[in-house]
Design an enzyme around this catalytic site. Structure first.
Site, PDB file in Angstrom:
ATOM      1  N   SER B  47      51.138  37.039   1.909  1.00 39.96           N
ATOM      2  CA  SER B  47      51.931  35.807   2.005  1.00 39.96           C
ATOM      3  C   SER B  47      51.209  34.686   2.736  1.00 39.96           C
ATOM      4  O   SER B  47      51.657  33.550   2.701  1.00 39.96           O
ATOM      5  CB  SER B  47      53.266  36.075   2.712  1.00 39.96           C
ATOM      6  OG  SER B  47      53.983  37.096   2.058  1.00 39.96           O
ATOM      7  N   HIS B  51      52.182  35.258  11.763  1.00 36.26           N
ATOM      8  CA  HIS B  51      53.458  35.652  12.368  1.00 36.26           C
ATOM      9  C   HIS B  51      53.513  35.336  13.848  1.00 36.26           C
ATOM     10  O   HIS B  51      52.482  35.249  14.522  1.00 36.26           O
ATOM     11  CB  HIS B  51      53.690  37.151  12.138  1.00 36.26           C
ATOM     12  CG  HIS B  51      53.930  37.480  10.693  1.00 36.26           C
ATOM     13  ND1 HIS B  51      55.121  37.220  10.074  1.00 36.26           N
ATOM     14  CD2 HIS B  51      53.112  38.007   9.742  1.00 36.26           C
ATOM     15  CE1 HIS B  51      55.041  37.596   8.799  1.00 36.26           C
ATOM     16  NE2 HIS B  51      53.831  38.081   8.570  1.00 36.26           N
ATOM     17  N   ILE B 341      46.022  48.554   9.215  1.00 31.58           N
ATOM     18  CA  ILE B 341      46.128  47.138   9.598  1.00 31.58           C
ATOM     19  C   ILE B 341      46.870  46.398   8.487  1.00 31.58           C
ATOM     20  O   ILE B 341      46.291  45.664   7.702  1.00 31.58           O
ATOM     21  CB  ILE B 341      44.740  46.504   9.850  1.00 31.58           C
ATOM     22  CG1 ILE B 341      43.828  47.429  10.652  1.00 31.58           C
ATOM     23  CG2 ILE B 341      44.905  45.151  10.550  1.00 31.58           C
ATOM     24  CD1 ILE B 341      44.240  47.681  12.082  1.00 31.58           C
ATOM     25  N   CYS B 405      38.784  20.572 -13.154  1.00 32.56           N
ATOM     26  CA  CYS B 405      40.109  21.201 -13.112  1.00 32.56           C
ATOM     27  C   CYS B 405      41.138  20.101 -12.960  1.00 32.56           C
ATOM     28  O   CYS B 405      41.266  19.489 -11.913  1.00 32.56           O
ATOM     29  CB  CYS B 405      40.174  22.183 -11.947  1.00 32.56           C
ATOM     30  SG  CYS B 405      41.828  22.730 -11.555  1.00 32.56           S
ATOM     31  N   CYS B 407      44.457  20.216 -13.165  1.00 29.27           N
ATOM     32  CA  CYS B 407      45.702  20.507 -12.448  1.00 29.27           C
ATOM     33  C   CYS B 407      45.530  20.335 -10.945  1.00 29.27           C
ATOM     34  O   CYS B 407      46.389  19.786 -10.278  1.00 29.27           O
ATOM     35  CB  CYS B 407      46.188  21.923 -12.756  1.00 29.27           C
ATOM     36  SG  CYS B 407      46.405  22.252 -14.502  1.00 29.27           S
TER      37      CYS B 407
END
Lengths: 127, 487, 416
Positions: B47, B51, B341, B405, B407
């Site tokens: 993700s 944290h 980990i 590219c 986009c």
């Protein structure tokens, strides 16, 4: 309608109207007894042809040497019989042309004795 | 036989963090990786969240390294010019029965040393994220997001610039402890020796440890599937929003995650699988993610889903137990084992690197290099630069004007720089991770053919030598019509 | 080098829409026109569409894509309409009476002022991600158009043995192209109960070469770590879930996706132009003007077309109305009425019209229909009715209507 006749529905590929043409024929004598659903005369002619000897325009690419791009696109000037396409492709694969080439330029004249030429459809400038 | 002071096995974020930490010292260090590039495993498939440290038991290595790692991130990313944003996170309780869990997380976070934690009500939640559901939330402002592969690549490049060797497409198959030296053999037959081995092999840490005769616990691969959403939705999400985790969950629940690039991620799912190479996405999970996505983000349309992918967590807890195990970081006679980990591994990486350096100092005296410069500068994306800078660059290199590219708005000059920065074999994934070409909404549909052409004409890499993710991964079948080599 | 340009009409995209729009504007008397294209060659997607069948309506001949494109490009050259290629527009800003457009090209920056902008950027293909293709992510998964470009423009064959997912026209065309070049096309799969592409392409691209088409079939998983090694497909049950009992594994090294096209409206969105959620193109008036006054849209950026001749026609119209806008002849106080896609109609373009005008409606049905009657009504008044012996979603229908002077509420298009 006699019992020996066969009915087929073919989708016309002449233009994007894609008429669904229904035709009835005698499989033995190859005689067509009725044609329905074609929006134009071309479609009628096409369906008769399609049934027994389908014809196609072949489009492909040919190797260009010394050009800005490695390939030019090509096509046959007329439809050729579907059965001749494989052999024609082999001929095209083995051919190459020097740049520059321009649209309409004939690269293979009456190949394999067919009643058509193969012409350039996308030009390539010299490098 | 090449001899090193330290050999790091695995070029993920842990391996490269350690490599960069060690590059400041007078040591001969190498990183060996079985894949063609850095971060081809866990490190590029997560993700990308830094944290805060609320979820981990006080006193655990996870708590220690997450909190210390979080503190280090801002400076690290600014040194390495890596995109990082401290955007904050809400852990949301939807019903009263979840309030005690929220309290528990708060207390635990405070005990772990997480700064600025607050339990907030629905009104304050709405201010932070209009439209968010839920009754109460734990707000952790220190939670951040980072480009995980940008970070790993920058760490590797920085380490390399300061003398660390990188060895790619070499799989370690044998490790022998010769009293003061480990001898390593690879599948291709290369031999390397090192005084200290760091096992940062991620999913394969257990097998590497076994090669060295160390009795390590086994790793259970646990797959998480994600969707990547179109950047169009960037403004919909102001900060991270997670549900309160369930009691025995092995993940943190399906949620939306902002990325530093502006794409939102949906995921991850949480499924134990058998095969450590199986990065497949599945019909069932994707359908569930889509459904949850529509629920969490009502303005989502079907064309907003631009890609799905899966990542694997190296779990120490078997499926029947679930939950999380703590990190294991142990020194077995100069073989330093890092295993399990998983999350918050990315957050923990800078902190773990410091601990590993300290462990190494027990065996080899460390001397700081005088010329070590902590920074790695990088030009910003061309299209994001001010116009006068664009003009200047384009005058120096006309390729800055040619957009490859469309986009992501990446120019030919930037693609070529990415190609040249790759340390191992040139792959499309390597290019993609370094400059974002092929990463946008068309997923390379328009630019992959342009890149094929650029590699061929500008870097003499023929169509047959162009690979997707490794030398076993050819992009193309070959030429349609033969070309002579001198054209 | 930062070049400053002033034009009346800037056209973004030099494909069939952009060039025809320019010609339309020129014919309407405008001389200050500029076309910009991001590709290295004008012509757009037609350059790679080397198959024939283009131009049957407009020229009564079956041309290949590049030939069709070249005719309008040549006309632009003859009429001194400049085309800048390899030039990428990255920003459009709306000013009080003009637009500022920022673009870059090899070695230069452009800053352009234009009174009107015509969007003609075309579309892109839906990707593996967009259709949630399940399984692994090895090399060898291409959209059909990408494979087509590599094959027809770059002399590169993507694979030897392929499965085509989706039966859109590009996929069908590629099935024939790959086969002619010696590759084995194992199958074409389609989720729907009818093909996505035109019937003529089913006949001459699949039937001619005995390539099986599996309708109502979904993908279970793509296999392979480094390169595609196969794909598992399964028929759909009536509840649209996969019938795993009847799944089959097909060995292949390549997967081509032909699963639809998405208009490329990122620039339009940056101008806050309203987008139709169905067409994914701008919402336009009968004059093809978007919700941003002075910005027009035509071709595949507006709605995905299946026939290029209709793109050219639409684009010419956009060119002409853009001229009437810049010359001040355009009355922007006109009252607008919505047209709704009703029963069995997937969408209708334009989405809004003005009273007492003549407008061409473009629409598609939601499913194949035999003996279809399409009617356009306002309140209870019938405006137009057309009958079709057969129609299906792959065929765009165009109906010209005269919009009456007095409209009540909105118009509705229905099919029965």
């Amino acid at each position: 309608m006699n019992n020996d006749s066969t009915t087929k529905i073919l989708t016309c590929i002449i233009c994007p109207n894609s008429c669904r043409i229904s035709l009835t024929y005698d499989p033995d004598t190859q005689e067509i007894t009725s044609i329905h659903g074609a929006l134009c005369k071309k479609g009628k002619d096409w369906v008769e042809q399609e049934l027994f000897k389908p014809m196609r325009t072949l489009c492909s690419s040919i190797r260009i040497t010394g050009g800005r791009e490695p390939l030019a696109s090509i096509r046959t000037t007329k439809a050729v019989s579907l059965s001749s396409i494989k052999e024609l492709m082999e001929l095209i694969k083995a051919s190459s042309i020097k740049a520059p080439v321009e649209i309409g330029q004939v690269v293979l004249s009456e190949p394999l004795g067919l009643d058509c030429d193969v012409i350039i459809t996308r030009g390539v400038d010299r490098l | 036989m090449e001899q090193y002071d330290v050999l790091i096995i695995g070029a993920g974020v842990i391996g490269t963090s350690i490599a960069r930490e060690l590059s400041a010292y007078d040591l001969k260090t190498a990183v060996i990786e079985k894949e063609a590039d850095v971060c081809f495993g866990i490190s590029s498939r997560n993700s990308g969240v830094v944290h805060s440290g609320i979820h981990y038991a006080p006193g655990s290595l996870r708590a220690l390294h997450a909190v210390r790692g979080n503190e280090l991130f801002e400076e690290l990313c600014s040194q390495l010019t890596v995109p990082y944003e401290r955007i904050g996170k809400l852990t949301v309780a939807f019903e009263e029965s979840q309030f005690p869990t929220l309290e528990k997380l708060y207390t635990q976070g405070v005990e772990n040393g997480v700064p600025d934690l607050q339990i907030i009500d629905a009104k304050r939640m709405q201010e932070l994220q209009p439209g968010v559901g839920g009754a109460r939330a734990l707000y952790s402002p220190s939670t951040g997001i980072v480009g995980p592969y940008e970070l790993t690549i920058a760490l590797a490049e920085h380490a390399h610039a300061h003398g660390v060797d990188f060895i790619f497409t070499e799989e370690v198959v044998s490790i022998k402890n010769r009293s003061d030296l480990y001898e390593i053999q690879t599948k291709k037959g290369s031999q390397i020796s090192a005084k200290i081995i760091i096992d940062a092999a991620g999913l394969y840490s257990d097998s590497i440890a076994h090669l060295a005769g160390i009795d390590s616990p086994r790793i259970y691969p646990c797959r998480g599937e994600y969707y990547v959403l179109d950047k169009r939705l960037e403004d919909e999400l102001q900060l991270l929003i997670y549900p309160v985790p369930g009691n025995h969950s092995s993940g943190l629940g399906i949620h939306l995650t902002n990325t530093v690039e502006g794409n939102i991620l949906i995921g991850p799912s949480n499924d134990y699988i058998e095969n450590k190479e199986d990065l497949s996405t599945t019909v069932q999970i994707l359908a569930r993610l889509r459904e949850e996505g529509h629920e969490l983000l009502p303005s989502l349309t079907s064309s907003d889903f631009i890609r799905s992918f899966a990542g694997l967590r190296p779990k120490l807890t078997p499926p029947e137990v679930g939950g999380f195990g703590d990190f294991i970081i142990e020194d077995h006679d100069r073989f330093i084992l890092l295993i399990g980990i998983e999350s918050p591994g990315l957050t923990a990486s800078p902190s773990i690197a410091i601990s590993i350096r300290e462990m190494i100092a027990n065996h080899i005296p460390l001397a700081l290099k005088k010329d070590w410069d902590p920074s790695l500068t990088r030009e910003e994306r061309f299209l994001e630069l001010p116009e006068d800078r664009q003009e200047q660059l384009i005058a120096e290199d006309p390729d800055y004007g040619s957009v490859v590219c469309r986009c992501e708005g990446i120019t030919k000059a930037e693609v070529l720089q990415a190609v040249d920065r790759i340390m191992g074999p040139v792959t499309y994934i390597g290019i993609k991770l370094r400059c974002r070409a092929m990463m946008g909404r068309c997923q390379g549909g328009f630019c992959a053919p342009r890149i094929a052409e650029i590699l061929k004409t500008e870097r003499d890499i023929t169509i047959d030598e162009q690979f997707y993710k490794g030398i076993e991964s050819p992009m193309f079948e070959g030429l349609l019509r033969e070309e002579s080599p001198h054209e | 080098m930062n070049e400053k340009i002033n034009v009346s009409i800037l056209i973004i995209g030099a494909g069939p829409a952009g060039t025809a729009a320019a010609l339309g504007a020129k014919e309407a008397g405008e001389d200050s026109i500029l076309i910009i294209d991001r590709d290295t060659r004008a012509g757009g997607i037609l350059n790679q569409c080397i198959h024939d069948g283009f131009g049957l309506m407009r020229y009564k001949r079956a041309l290949s894509g590049p030939e069709y494109a070249q005719l309008d490009i040549d006309s632009c050259h003859k009429k001194n309409i400049p085309i800048l290629t390899d030039t990428y527009v990255h920003t459009i800003i709306k000013g009080d009476d003009h637009f500022t457009i920022k673009a870059i090209a090899t070695g230069r920056l452009y800053s352009i002022k234009a009174k009107a902008v015509i969007l003609a950027m075309g579309c892109r293909e839906r990707t593996a991600g967009a259709i949630s293709l399940p399984g692994s992510r090895p090399a060898g998964i291409y959209t059909a158009g990408t494979a087509q470009r590599l094959l027809n423009m770059q002399n590169t064959l993507v694979g030897r043995s392929c499965v085509i997912v989706g039966s859109g026209d590009i996929g069908l065309i590629m099935a024939r192209r790959m086969t002619l070049e010696g590759a084995k096309v194992q199958a074409v799969t389609e989720l729907q109960s009818y093909p996505g592409g035109l019937d003529r392409n089913i006949r001459q691209c699949l039937d001619d070469f005995d390539i099986p088409l599996y309708l109502e079939t979904g993908i279970v998983s793509v296999h392979g770590n480094d390169r595609v090694c196969g794909i598992t497909i399964a028929p759909l049950r009536s509840d649209r879930t996969l019938d795993m009992k009847n799944s089959q594994y097909i060995t292949c090294d390549t997967i081509l996706l032909s699963v639809g096209l998405i208009p490329e409206n990122e620039l339009s969105r940056s101008l806050d132009i309203a987008i139709d959620p169905i067409t994914q193109g701008p919402i336009v008036t009968g004059d093809l003007m978007t919700s941003c006054p002075g910005v027009f849209a035509c071709g595949n950026v507006l709605q995905v077309h299946d026939i290029v001749d209709l793109v050219s026609e639409e684009a010419k119209r956009a060119g002409r109305t853009a001229v009437s806008f810049v010359s001040g002849a355009y009355a922007d106080t006109k009252e607008l009425f919505s047209i709704y896609a009703g029963e069995k109609i997937r969408y209708c373009v334009p989405q809004v019209i003005t009273p007492s005008s003549t407008t061409t409606l473009s629409l598609r049905v939601t499913e194949p229909i035999t003996d279809a009657t399409i009617s356009i009504t306002n309140d209870a008044t019938l405006i137009k009715k057309r009958r079709y012996s057969f129609t299906q979603p792959s065929e765009m229908i165009q109906i010209e209507i005269s919009v009456p002077e007095n409209l009540v509420g909105s118009l509705e298009v229905n099919c029965e």
